[in-house]
Each structure stands twice: as C-alpha cells, then as structure tokens.
Design an enzyme around this catalytic site. Structure first.
Site, PDB file in Angstrom:
ATOM      1  N   LYS A  23     -10.582  -2.722   5.543  1.00  0.00           N
ATOM      2  CA  LYS A  23      -9.323  -3.469   5.650  1.00  0.00           C
ATOM      3  C   LYS A  23      -9.681  -4.858   6.168  1.00  0.00           C
ATOM      4  CE  LYS A  23      -4.640  -3.271   7.580  1.00  0.00           C
ATOM      5  NZ  LYS A  23      -3.692  -2.484   8.410  1.00  0.00           N
ATOM      6  N   ASP A  30       6.218   3.669  12.075  1.00  0.00           N
ATOM      7  CA  ASP A  30       6.632   3.423  10.691  1.00  0.00           C
ATOM      8  C   ASP A  30       6.101   4.527   9.782  1.00  0.00           C
ATOM      9  OD1 ASP A  30       7.915   2.023   8.694  1.00  0.00           O
ATOM     10  OD2 ASP A  30       6.260   0.641   8.327  1.00  0.00           O
TER      11      ASP A  30
END
Length: 558
Positions: free
Chosen positions: A157, A292
């Site tokens: 990432k 989330d």
C-alpha cells in the site's frame, strides 16, 4: 477575513475550491465565508451562476458531487460527515455514504523513486515478483501485489507521491472556513463546524501515516487472537513506514461479491453472525474497533472465516463510555426515560437544552418499547430514532459515539446483506450485559475508587500551595478576573465604525456651511467667478459625503 491565509501557496487551491462550489450552486456560501474577497484580490474573475442541470439536483447530491470533484481531502471529509448521524438528516447521510474513495491509478514509474527511498533499494531487489499494475487505487494510496523471497504473497500500500502538501493546504483552508462559519454564520453553527473539522483533521493525518494504520491492525489482531474465524493480515515491519504498508495478501471473496459464496461452500448466515460478533467484541469488550466495516473492507475465506482490512479509520471507547451505551439501551427497555435523558445530556455537553421537553419526548419514545426483550429490538431503527431526537433538540454526540452508531448501522446493513433474517440486537445482547457486569465488577469498582482517592489526595496536597499563590496575588494587586463576551466585542466594533461615520458626516456638514460662508463673503481673488477656498471646501465636502455613502452601502451589503 482571509488575510491570515494570504500565503500565495494556498491561493491557487482556494480558487479551485471556490470555483467548484460556485459551479454547484454554493456561491452564497463562498461569499459568506469571505472566499470571494480573497479571490478578487488575487485578480480572479468569478461567475456566480450554477449550470442549470446542477442546480436541479437536490442539495445532498450537489454536495456529494462537489466533494468528489474537490479531491481526496474533501472525499474524506464527506466520509467523516457521513458518520455524524447526530448532525445531519438521513437523506444527507445516505447521500454522503455513497462517496467512494476511488481514483485512477498512477503509473508505477511515478512511484518508483519514493518506493526506492522507503525500501532502501529498488523494489525489484526486495520483491522477486512485483505486479506493476495496481490492484486497487484510492485518493491517498494505491495497492500493488508482490511476493517476498520466501514465497509469501503480500500487498504494497503506497502513499501517492506529493499528496501531503495538497492535503495540508486543504486542512488549513478548512480550519479557517470552520472558524469563520462558527463566528459569522449562526444558522450553520448547529452543525458544529469546528468540532467536525477538528475530528476530520485528526482522522486524515492519522490516515496519511501508514505505520499508524499498521499499528491499529496489530492491536485488533492481538485483541482477536483467540478467534480462529477472524483474520487480520500480518504486517511486515521490515518494510513498513509512514508512506508504505507491506502486509499479507488476502486471497478470498470480496465482501461485495456475495454471489460466489454458495459456489465456495460458504454459509452466509454463519458469516453474518461471526462478522457481527467480531465487531461487537471490538466495540463493547475491547473498546477499539474498525470504524468502517463496509463490504469493501471485508473478505470471506474458506471454513467461513472473515478477514478485515484497512484500519485507517478506527474508533475508541472507554470502559465508562461502553457502560453508558449499555445503560442507554437497557434504559430504553426498562422505561427509564429520565436515566436515558441524563446520559444523552451528558454526552452532548449542552447546558442550554430544554431538558423537560427532552425528557417528555424520550418518555414517549421509550414507551413503545415497554416490555420488549432486548433480543427483539430493532437496534438500528432505535438508534436512528434516538439520534433524531438529539438532532431535533440541537444536541450533538461526541465523535467517538458518532463513529460507534455509524459502525452499528454499517454492521447491521452488512449482516442483512448476508442474511435477511440477521438480528443485530440478539447478537449484541450478551456483549451489552457483559459491559454492564464488567463496569460493576468488584475489581472495576475498586479500581475506580482507588483512582478517585488518588485524585482527591493529589488535590488536597496541592490546595494549600494554590491558596497561598492566590492570596499572594491578591495582596500584590495582581488578582485579575477576565470576562470575555464575544458578542459585546463585535457590538463595540460596530459602534466604533458608526461613530467614525457620524464624525465624518458632521465634518462634511461643517465644510458645506463654512464653504458657503466663504463664498458669500470672499471677493478676491476669483477662480471661474468663485473664491478658490470656498470651492475647495465644497470639493472636500463632496468627497466626505461620497465616503459616508459608500460606507453605508457596504454595511447594508454585508
């Protein structure tokens, strides 16, 4: 208003933001927060009329599209706003929840220099297999698949190069806008602009630090270590840093691809129950949770296991807060409207609320749940109703509780996608009972008592010194009491401007009278048949009158 921003580095971004807002029909907001003046000083030409096709959109849709066009910082802001169910009506929350953090991927060559700097060597030397085609791309980062020398499949990432200066400029502008709205737009103050922006700034800066995200993942993994059915990707700290997160690759069925579950031999009801209990454990047992848990952050693995990814947004709940949540839900069931109202008022920290009206409304609300077991409650609908009551009374929740409610709603939606018969309340009931028992356990009571005793002892020990300091200051005449009344300051400024305008008007009138006397008395010399001194007085009076008129017009315009 925008003089403090004046740095040239922000003017270009300021123009971009104002232009997008104006195009989507928010020109009045641009005027009210002073952005128009700053741009006009920079020599920009503004066109205030929104295109007709955009003006026809409902306000929530226009806001969402404007945020998407403004870029990563504002997409993230919209996602934070979507968690504030206590401030915005359901139609706004639904629209803002559609914001997708997606962006076109950068070519791998644009990442190479930064990757080499973070890894200490060219990426091909570290990863024998490296896919230069992005696996996914978002506004702050993009993901590439790779393989370690020992064959371990990983993902990289990578933070987008140059994204931090853009984000920091946006944050500076948003903080200034929040200050102006809070000061000069009373009708918008109910949305708590400073609080929301402060929450957003902290959240976004944490998301920019991929090492912090990796620490969040490890903390959740440690809390869920005894659960073999939950997977959190392992972090490879040798290569993880602020701009790079290297973690195990998760090979499973994406949370959005539910049609593949039967083909893979997975049970949707089992997955719904396991996912719910995992998040409930994070929230009500551990007090540190994935804020989330939407389908994009979930993967389904063989043996009905679930993998959670992306811990950039997490929530924290203290033991006291978890107990209060359990108390509210229990109070709704036991018809304790006064207890529920007291907790809601404590949460909102609002002293001007009409407590009697709030208690009456909560009493009517909880009456419909009289005798209903906790397992049969529709928790999402109940929380939505409680939040609507708070919103109607102008009360707001602390950010941690707003995140909690958003996580509950998202979790129940995810569970019902998997199993239409999924019952969130039934899954939550044991954890809520455990939270109440844990708060009242002898060890917990003793721990709180010891802390209170230690605080009291510290206060008593410092009290003589504080009193001596106070008395000494009083004896020396240095004891001061400062009363700050912002509305009075603004009133004083307006009175000062009004008095200046009045003085100028009186001076203008005096010039007119004096010039008239001079013209009628003075004979020599003459200029075009009039005495020069008298003509000069009339000209000065005209200038003064114009200045007073312009000042009055500007005041009315503001």
């Amino acid at each position: 208003m925008w003089d403090a921003i004046g740095a040239v580095r922000d003017l270009g971004r300021l123009h971009d933001i104002a232009s997008v807002l104006i195009r989507y029909g928010f020109g009045d907001l641009v005027r009210r927060v002073g952005m128009a003046g700053a741009l006009e000083k920079a020599g920009r030409a503004l066109h205030w009329r929104a295109p007709e096709e955009l003006a026809r959109l409902a306000p929530p849709a226009r806001v969402r599209r404007a945020l998407e066009e403004l870029g990563p910082s504002f997409v993230k802001l919209g996602q934070i706003l979507a968690t504030r169910v206590d401030l915005f009506a359901p139609e706004w929350i639904d629209e803002l929840s559609k914001l997708q953090d997606e962006a076109p991927p950068l070519p791998f060559e644009a990442l190479r220099a930064q990757l080499t700097d973070d890894l200490g060597a060219p990426p091909e030397e570290i990863f024998p297999v490296l896919d230069t085609t992005a696996l996914a791309a978002a506004s702050l980062a993009q993901v590439h698949r790779a393989q370690l020398p020992d064959g371990t499949e990983v993902v990289l990432k990578v933070r987008r190069p140059g994204i931090r200066p853009v984000v920091e400029a946006d944050l500076r502008l948003l903080e200034r806008v929040a200050e102006i709205i809070d000061k000069d737009a009373p009708d918008l103050r109910r949305y708590r602009p400073r609080e929301v922006v402060r929450q957003f700034v902290l959240s976004l800066r944490r998301e920019l630090d991929f090492a912090a995200e990796a620490r969040n993942a490890e903390r959740v993994a440690a809390n869920l270590a005894e659960r073999a059915d939950i997977v959190v990707p392992r972090i490879h700290w040798r290569w993880t840093c602020e701009r790079l997160n290297v973690q195990d690759f998760v090979d499973g069925i994406a949370g959005r691809d539910l049609r593949r579950l039967p083909l893979a031999g997975l049970s949707a009801p089992v997955l719904a129950r396991r996912g719910a209990t995992a998040v409930l454990q994070m929230i009500l047992d551990d007090g540190f949770f994935h804020a989330d848990p939407h389908p994009g952050n979930v993967f389904y693995l063989p043996d009905n296991r679930i993998a959670f990814i992306d811990f950039g947004m997490v929530g924290r709940l203290s033991e006291t807060r978890r107990y209060e949540v359990a108390q509210v839900l229990s109070g709704l069931v036991s018809h304790d409207s006064e207890g529920v109202a007291d907790i809601l008022l404590d949460w909102s920290s609002e002293t001007r609320a009409d407590t009697d009206a709030l208690r009456d409304e909560i009493d009517a609300f909880v009456d419909q749940y009289r005798g209903v077991p906790l397992q049969r409650l529709d928790m999402t609908a109940m929380l939505a109703d409680v939040v609507a009551i708070l919103r109607d009374h102008g009360l707001a929740l602390p950010p941690d509780l707003a995140l909690l409610i958003k996580a509950f709603v998202t979790l129940e939606g995810l569970g019902r996608q998997l199993d239409p018969d999924f019952d969130m309340a039934s899954e939550a009931a044991p954890y809520l009972r455990q939270a109440m028992l844990a708060h009242n356990a002898p060890t917990a009571v003793a721990r709180r008592g010891w802390r209170a005793l230690a605080s009291a002892a510290t206060l008593l020990a410092s009290l003589p010194r504080d009193i001596r300091t106070l008395l000494r200051a009083a004896q020396r005449g240095r004891l001061q009491v400062q009363v700050d009344v912002p509305p009075l300051d603004r009133f004083g400024e307006r009175m000062d401007k009004a008095s200046n305008r009045l003085a100028l008007a009186i001076l203008t009138a005096a010039l007119i009278v004096g010039s008239s006397i001079v013209i009628s008395v003075e004979k020599e010399p003459l200029l075009a048949g009039f005495p020069p001194l008298g003509v000069s007085g009339f000209i000065a009076a005209l200038i003064g009158a114009l200045a007073v008129l312009i000042s009055i017009l500007r005041s009315h315009k503001r």
